[in-house]
Design an enzyme around this catalytic site. Structure first.
Site, PDB file in Angstrom:
ATOM      1  N   HIS A   1       2.474   8.581   6.635  1.00 48.66           N
ATOM      2  CA  HIS A   1       3.845   8.846   7.065  1.00 48.66           C
ATOM      3  C   HIS A   1       3.959  10.151   7.850  1.00 48.66           C
ATOM      4  O   HIS A   1       5.013  10.433   8.430  1.00 48.66           O
ATOM      5  CB  HIS A   1       4.775   8.882   5.850  1.00 48.66           C
TER       6      HIS A   1
ATOM      7  N   ASP B   1       6.994   7.357  11.796  1.00 50.67           N
ATOM      8  CA  ASP B   1       8.003   6.921  10.840  1.00 50.67           C
ATOM      9  C   ASP B   1       7.959   5.403  10.689  1.00 50.67           C
ATOM     10  O   ASP B   1       7.121   4.717  11.288  1.00 50.67           O
ATOM     11  CB  ASP B   1       9.399   7.388  11.283  1.00 50.67           C
TER      12      ASP B   1
END
Length: 488
Positions: free
Chosen positions: A459, A463
């Site tokens: 992450h 995104d």
């Protein structure tokens, strides 16, 4: 007069610092040629055969099968002809793993009397190990003790002079061996009269851990060599005498834990996988998204291609081609995080790893420049690397350097998974089994071949929108392979 040269475990490259002896390919007394494989070892990366740079007669081997040796530890000694200068060997110690520097000339230490020899020089083996160093795994050699490989060199057809010196040393104690007895507080150090001839470091450690004084034993091996059976005989006799004396029997280190539990060491490939997965979990904040896709058209396209003649195309190769096309559209996922510099490093080449299950555990071979290969080339490379993985012939270079991993866990009969990212990569595409399911196709309910796809991603590099876009593109290509025509 023959000269005895020592061959040490060479630097295997890729940061590897140790290896486990899997199988010896030569015996003491065998004649070996230059560059002949002498031992098969397993590293954290692969199983390889190690060739010896010297030609001659094997006089000693160091380490039993199953023992772990650090890089630079002695592997064996070879008696070569009578050279006029120090031989340099072939230099080809292990192709693809660097070369071995010429072995330094080993010094001979002359003793004042024939009946004594100083510790560490008994086999002409030269160098005594300092504290914390040892010839066997986990066994340090303290001050005043010689390396165990010295004894192995003597009692493995070593040069006559060396044998005579140590034999005289071992025979120095005039008193006959005492019967097995209860352990003394601590065995006497082996320094004053030279080392006791023992077949291997593991036997010496077994004696030390159980308080057995080796000087009180009469070895049953050649020239009085103390074998493991000799030490175990003492331990069995001690255990039988202990109940009568009100003592607690001493168990050997190889006894099974209470309750029938079995301890399996984390080493070799299994240990490397454990370390890498643990690091991934510690450092990478991962997330997973997934989608179901109708793979009926992909299977139909593959069948049509294979029916046209030529080499057969594998389903894995088609999925790899889809993955590289998706990475071209979403390059954020072909990257890694440089934590020290706090930077995301995007890569311009796709080195595609794929998970392969072998008898030695899970490995991830890497297809170099997968983005530049067509389906036929990918099929051939997958087949080559898979065969090498199952045979244990993969090199460290074929197991490292991946930038993205394809995990086809559907071969295990499961639909989905949330795999751990192959550190330091940024993402992994998972593919479940393809199974017939009810599906709405062109407005009607039909039985279609459905697969679940998952994407586990770091992450920090992107995104959910980027990860979802990547996975949706992969699903579109699976459902409509013609989408790939845009990138061909």
């Amino acid at each position: 007069m023959a000269q005895v040269l020592e061959f040490k475990l060479p630097d295997l490259g890729e940061g590897l610092t140790e290896a486990e002896i899997v199988r010896w390919l030569v015996q003491v007394g065998d004649v070996v040629a230059v560059d002949q494989p002498v031992v098969e070892v397993e590293t954290a990366k692969a199983m390889v055969e190690v060739p010896c740079p010297y030609g001659g007669v094997v006089t000693a081997r160091f380490g039993e099968e199953g023992a772990e040796l650090p890089v630079g530890a002695p592997l064996l000694t070879v008696a070569v002809g009578e050279p006029t200068a120090e031989p340099e060997g072939s230099g080809n110690v292990l192709v693809g793993y660097g070369t071995q520097a010429p072995a330094a000339r080993r010094r001979r230490v002359r003793t004042a009397t024939a009946g004594t020899a100083t510790a560490g020089t008994a086999a002409g083996h030269g160098q005594g190990a300092g504290p914390g160093q040892g010839a066997g795994p986990g066994q340090g050699i303290g001050p005043g003790q010689s390396a165990d490989n010295g004894q192995a060199a003597v009692h493995g057809n070593a040069p006559t002079g060396a044998r005579a010196r140590v034999t005289a040393t071992a025979a120095a104690p005039a008193s006959p061996p005492a019967p097995p007895q209860a352990p003394a507080p601590a065995p006497a150090p082996e320094s004053a009269d030279g080392p006791v001839p023992v077949i291997s470091p593991l036997v010496r450690r077994l004696a030390r851990d159980n308080g057995v004084d080796l000087r009180q034993l009469a070895g049953s091996g050649p020239d009085g060599l103390i074998l493991r059976a000799d030490v175990e005989d003492v331990l069995r006799a001690r255990a039988a005498q202990a109940p009568a004396a009100g003592e607690t029997a001493v168990s050997t280190p190889v006894a099974a834990p209470a309750g029938g539990a079995v301890r399996v060491p984390l080493k070799g490939v299994r240990g490397a996988v454990a370390d890498k997965l643990s690091r991934s979990r510690r450092e990478i904040p991962d997330a997973t998204c997934w989608v179901d896709a109708d793979a009926s058209e992909l299977l139909r396209a593959r069948a049509a291609v294979n029916a046209a003649g030529g080499p057969k195309i594998s389903l894995l190769a088609l999925l790899a081609r889809i993955s590289t096309a998706a990475l071209a559209r979403f390059p954020e996922l072909n990257s890694f995080v440089d934590a020290d510099a706090r930077e995301v490093v995007r890569l311009d080449r796709v080195h595609l790893g794929f998970a392969a299950q072998t008898e030695r555990g899970l490995v991830v071979p890497v297809v170099r420049d997968a983005h530049a290969r067509d389906a036929e080339s990918l099929t051939a490379e997958f087949a080559r690397l898979t065969e090498a993985a199952r045979a244990g012939r993969l090199t460290p270079g074929e197991l490292t350097g991946g930038t993205f991993t394809l995990n086809n866990y559907g071969v295990f009969g499961v639909d989905g998974s949330t795999p751990i990212i192959n550190h330091p990569e940024a993402a992994m595409l998972g593919v479940g089994r393809i199974v017939a399911k009810p599906w709405v196709h062109e407005g009607e309910l039909a039985v279609r071949q459905v697969v679940q796809l998952s994407l586990t991603f770091d992450h920090r590099v992107c995104d959910g929108g980027t990860a979802g876009g990547f996975l949706r593109y992969v699903a579109d290509c699976v459902e409509q392979p013609a989408v790939l025509l845009r990138t061909l």
